[in-house]
Design a protein around this motif. Structure first.
Motif, PDB file in Angstrom:
ATOM      1  N   GLY A 164       0.808  -1.228   0.000  1.00  0.00           N
ATOM      2  CA  GLY A 164       0.000   0.000   0.000  1.00  0.00           C
ATOM      3  C   GLY A 164       0.836   1.271   0.000  1.00  0.00           C
ATOM      4  O   GLY A 164       0.430   2.267   0.591  1.00  0.00           O
ATOM      5  N   ARG A 165       2.006   1.227  -0.676  1.00  0.00           N
ATOM      6  CA  ARG A 165       2.884   2.402  -0.672  1.00  0.00           C
ATOM      7  C   ARG A 165       2.347   3.518  -1.555  1.00  0.00           C
ATOM      8  O   ARG A 165       2.542   4.692  -1.265  1.00  0.00           O
ATOM      9  N   ALA A 166       1.677   3.150  -2.656  1.00  0.00           N
ATOM     10  CA  ALA A 166       1.358   4.163  -3.675  1.00  0.00           C
ATOM     11  C   ALA A 166      -0.146   4.333  -3.882  1.00  0.00           C
ATOM     12  O   ALA A 166      -0.613   4.464  -5.006  1.00  0.00           O
ATOM     13  N   ILE A 167      -0.904   4.330  -2.796  1.00  0.00           N
ATOM     14  CA  ILE A 167      -2.354   4.479  -2.941  1.00  0.00           C
ATOM     15  C   ILE A 167      -2.683   5.931  -3.295  1.00  0.00           C
ATOM     16  O   ILE A 167      -2.234   6.856  -2.622  1.00  0.00           O
ATOM     17  N   ASP A 168      -3.402   6.120  -4.400  1.00  0.00           N
ATOM     18  CA  ASP A 168      -3.629   7.494  -4.848  1.00  0.00           C
ATOM     19  C   ASP A 168      -5.086   7.774  -5.193  1.00  0.00           C
ATOM     20  O   ASP A 168      -5.437   8.863  -5.616  1.00  0.00           O
ATOM     21  N   LYS A 169      -5.958   6.778  -5.047  1.00  0.00           N
ATOM     22  CA  LYS A 169      -7.358   7.007  -5.385  1.00  0.00           C
ATOM     23  C   LYS A 169      -8.206   6.496  -4.222  1.00  0.00           C
ATOM     24  O   LYS A 169      -8.227   5.297  -3.952  1.00  0.00           O
ATOM     25  N   LEU A 170      -8.870   7.424  -3.543  1.00  0.00           N
ATOM     26  CA  LEU A 170      -9.542   7.053  -2.300  1.00  0.00           C
ATOM     27  C   LEU A 170     -11.027   6.832  -2.554  1.00  0.00           C
ATOM     28  O   LEU A 170     -11.877   7.364  -1.859  1.00  0.00           O
ATOM     29  N   GLU A 171     -11.312   6.044  -3.588  1.00  0.00           N
ATOM     30  CA  GLU A 171     -12.714   5.914  -3.991  1.00  0.00           C
ATOM     31  C   GLU A 171     -13.102   4.481  -4.334  1.00  0.00           C
ATOM     32  O   GLU A 171     -12.338   3.757  -4.967  1.00  0.00           O
ATOM     33  N   ALA A 172     -14.298   4.076  -3.904  1.00  0.00           N
ATOM     34  CA  ALA A 172     -14.877   2.792  -4.324  1.00  0.00           C
ATOM     35  C   ALA A 172     -16.098   3.112  -5.189  1.00  0.00           C
ATOM     36  O   ALA A 172     -17.120   3.574  -4.676  1.00  0.00           O
ATOM     37  N   PRO A 173     -15.983   2.900  -6.511  1.00  0.00           N
ATOM     38  CA  PRO A 173     -17.051   3.325  -7.418  1.00  0.00           C
ATOM     39  C   PRO A 173     -18.275   2.421  -7.382  1.00  0.00           C
ATOM     40  O   PRO A 173     -18.189   1.246  -7.010  1.00  0.00           O
ATOM     41  N   TYR A 174     -19.395   2.989  -7.796  1.00  0.00           N
ATOM     42  CA  TYR A 174     -20.677   2.286  -7.774  1.00  0.00           C
ATOM     43  C   TYR A 174     -20.626   0.962  -8.538  1.00  0.00           C
ATOM     44  O   TYR A 174     -21.161  -0.042  -8.081  1.00  0.00           O
ATOM     45  N   ASP A 175     -19.951   0.943  -9.705  1.00  0.00           N
ATOM     46  CA  ASP A 175     -20.008  -0.270 -10.531  1.00  0.00           C
ATOM     47  C   ASP A 175     -19.390  -1.475  -9.813  1.00  0.00           C
ATOM     48  O   ASP A 175     -19.783  -2.614 -10.065  1.00  0.00           O
ATOM     49  N   LEU A 176     -18.458  -1.260  -8.894  1.00  0.00           N
ATOM     50  CA  LEU A 176     -17.921  -2.399  -8.136  1.00  0.00           C
ATOM     51  C   LEU A 176     -18.724  -2.658  -6.858  1.00  0.00           C
ATOM     52  O   LEU A 176     -19.012  -3.796  -6.520  1.00  0.00           O
ATOM     53  N   VAL A 177     -19.094  -1.574  -6.168  1.00  0.00           N
ATOM     54  CA  VAL A 177     -19.829  -1.747  -4.901  1.00  0.00           C
ATOM     55  C   VAL A 177     -21.167  -2.449  -5.158  1.00  0.00           C
ATOM     56  O   VAL A 177     -21.600  -3.293  -4.369  1.00  0.00           O
ATOM     57  N   LYS A 178     -21.800  -2.134  -6.281  1.00  0.00           N
ATOM     58  CA  LYS A 178     -23.111  -2.747  -6.525  1.00  0.00           C
ATOM     59  C   LYS A 178     -22.978  -4.260  -6.761  1.00  0.00           C
ATOM     60  O   LYS A 178     -23.927  -4.999  -6.525  1.00  0.00           O
ATOM     61  N   THR A 179     -21.821  -4.723  -7.203  1.00  0.00           N
ATOM     62  CA  THR A 179     -21.666  -6.172  -7.390  1.00  0.00           C
ATOM     63  C   THR A 179     -21.197  -6.856  -6.110  1.00  0.00           C
ATOM     64  O   THR A 179     -21.319  -8.068  -5.971  1.00  0.00           O
ATOM     65  N   MET A 180     -20.627  -6.077  -5.187  1.00  0.00           N
ATOM     66  CA  MET A 180     -20.144  -6.700  -3.951  1.00  0.00           C
ATOM     67  C   MET A 180     -20.213  -5.706  -2.793  1.00  0.00           C
ATOM     68  O   MET A 180     -19.428  -4.784  -2.684  1.00  0.00           O
ATOM     69  N   ARG A 181     -21.169  -5.963  -1.891  1.00  0.00           N
ATOM     70  CA  ARG A 181     -21.391  -5.049  -0.767  1.00  0.00           C
ATOM     71  C   ARG A 181     -20.184  -4.933   0.148  1.00  0.00           C
ATOM     72  O   ARG A 181     -19.980  -3.898   0.791  1.00  0.00           O
TER      73      ARG A 181
END
Ligand code: EPU
Length: 416
Positions: free
Chosen positions: A75-92
């Motif tokens: 986890g050294r280079a994490i640069d996007k702090l977002e979980a988008p709808y298209d993935l969350v809707k497939t897996m809660r």
């Protein structure tokens, strides 16, 4: 779309290797967000949900290296702090990135999961806990937007026992300033497994395995190695299959001590069980006896095994009452089981199952993960052919189930 074709009636005999637990692996993968060091995981199951989680984590900048059941996260280079709808809707379970992101980076945008097949499943307790720890939370355009300079330890008492809620708040608390007390915490073995990894990463957690977790926040965590706990639900699913279809099967790479409630019910149903430190053997030569049960939080009978044990009850001698107390809509398998000849009536949160002498194979439709498993079990015990459609649900949470069942003599194949 893949389907499973099952010719029922074979007794099951042999050995099955149990995989790592889905519901431990998913939060544990998210724990990789908490450090810039490397987290080395083993016994990670091959599942669609794990693939989805890894896709999400990669999108955030987490480096992932996979080699069989081993996964290394950096986890050294994490640069996007977002979980988008298209993935969350497939897996809660994507909601599990919320706590670690806010704790380490002070910000996260995570799509609100909608309802799902088994119930409405809100995440208000995750939000309430983070707010109590000082996060500012806005719901904007379907997203939870959370911000906090540094989370502050506090006492959090959730309104109900929530598994991923406890995990999210635990991952938030390990990097918070001061002490957090999580009351009414979930005691599921998967929560304990996550807590053990966090301790190996340098977190300070007391009360692991109890309903009161006391976390002393630290400035940062470091890398660690961890083996994911055995999947008790996969274990229970195969045990229910032996109970329904008959046979003599030994499950290896698993544990009996985290399955007490299910093992008690299997004994009551007439299954002969023996076990060692990392194996369980089930022998069944008679028709099962009907067993009544009520799902509750761990260490009670798990909701994730309700459908599979109901499938066993369909063919049992006598009647049983199966009460679901965790999710409001987790009886979707009932109509499909009845299509195979079962006699189940729903009375509110209780299914009344009258055991029948035989089930007869038919085409059936999987509606969610554990419902799918119940249809497979019924198909194995039914006369004739059962075709289970929509098995993408099954692939989300079972590691090559048909291969494992075929290896103990089931007549089961994946068809396109
Ligand atoms: N709840 C709320 N608000 C919240 C959180 C939960 O109202 O903020 C309610 C839920 O709607 C539900 C109850 O509380 O009625 C318990 O839900 P919980 O939060 O414990 O469920 P979860 O964390 O979303 C995990 C498992 C489920 C399993 C449940 C219960 C993972 C990734 N998922 O879900 O697993 O059924 O705990 O043990 O750990 C499965 O594997 O098939 C599965 C559905």
């Amino acid at each position: 779309m893949d389907k499973l074709l099952i010719a029922g009636g074979n007794r099951l005999s042999g050995e099955i290797l149990i995989s790592g637990a889905k519901n431990a692996a998913l939060p544990i993968l998210c724990a990789g967000l908490l450090t810039s060091d490397t987290v080395q995981l083993s016994n990670v199951p091959h599942l669609q949900d794990v693939n989805t989680m890894l896709k999400l984590l990669r999108q955030m900048g987490l480096r992932v290296e996979q080699d069989g059941d081993k996964v290394a996260l950096c986890g050294r280079a994490i640069d996007k702090l977002e979980a988008p709808y298209d993935l969350v809707k497939t897996m809660r379970a994507s909601i599990l990135v919320l706590g670690p992101l806010v704790a380490r980076f002070g910000e996260a945008r995570v799509s609100l999961p909608g309802g799902c097949a088994i119930g409405s499943r809100p995440v208000d307790q995750h939000i309430k806990g983070l707010q109590a720890m000082g996060a500012e939370i806005a719901i904007e355009a379907g997203y939870i937007h959370a911000r906090a300079k540094r989370l502050k330890g506090t006492r959090v008492m959730t309104d109900m026992i929530t598994v991923t809620g406890t995990e999210n708040l635990l991952m938030a608390a390990v990097l918070a300033e001061g002490t957090t007390v999580l009351e009414n915490a979930a005691r599921e073995p998967e929560v304990t497994d996550l807590a053990n990894l966090l301790v190996a990463m340098g977190a300070k957690i007391d009360g692991i395995g109890t309903d009161k977790l006391v976390i002393e926040g630290v400035e940062q965590l470091h890398g660690a190695a961890h083996q994911v706990i055995a999947d008790r639900i996969e274990t229970g699913t195969f045990l229910a299959a032996v109970a329904a279809a008959g046979g003599d099967v030994t499950l290896t790479n698993t544990r009996s001590d985290i399955l007490d409630a299910a093992l008690d019910k299997l004994r009551e149903a007439g299954v002969i069980l023996t076990s060692g430190p990392d194996w369980i053997r089930a022998q069944m030569s008679a028709r099962p006896k009907a067993v009544s049960f009520r799902t509750t939080e761990y260490p009670g009978f798990p909701t994730d095994m309700q459908a599979q044990f109901m499938a066993m009850n369909c063919l049992a001698e006598g009647s049983s009452r199966v009460t679901e107390t965790i999710f409001e809509n987790r009886f979707m398998h009932v109509q499909e089981l009845n299509r195979l000849g079962a006699a189940i009536d729903i009375d509110g949160h209780t299914a009344v199952v009258k055991g029948v002498d035989k089930l007869v194979g038919a085409p059936v439709m999987a509606t969610d993960l554990r419902a799918s498993a119940s249809l497979v079990i019924a198909g194995l015990a039914a006369e004739g052919q059962t075709l289970v459609d929509r098995i993408y649900h099954l692939d989300r949470g079972y590691d090559r189930m048909e291969v494992k069942l075929a290896s103990v003599g089931a007549d089961i194949a994946r068809v396109k």
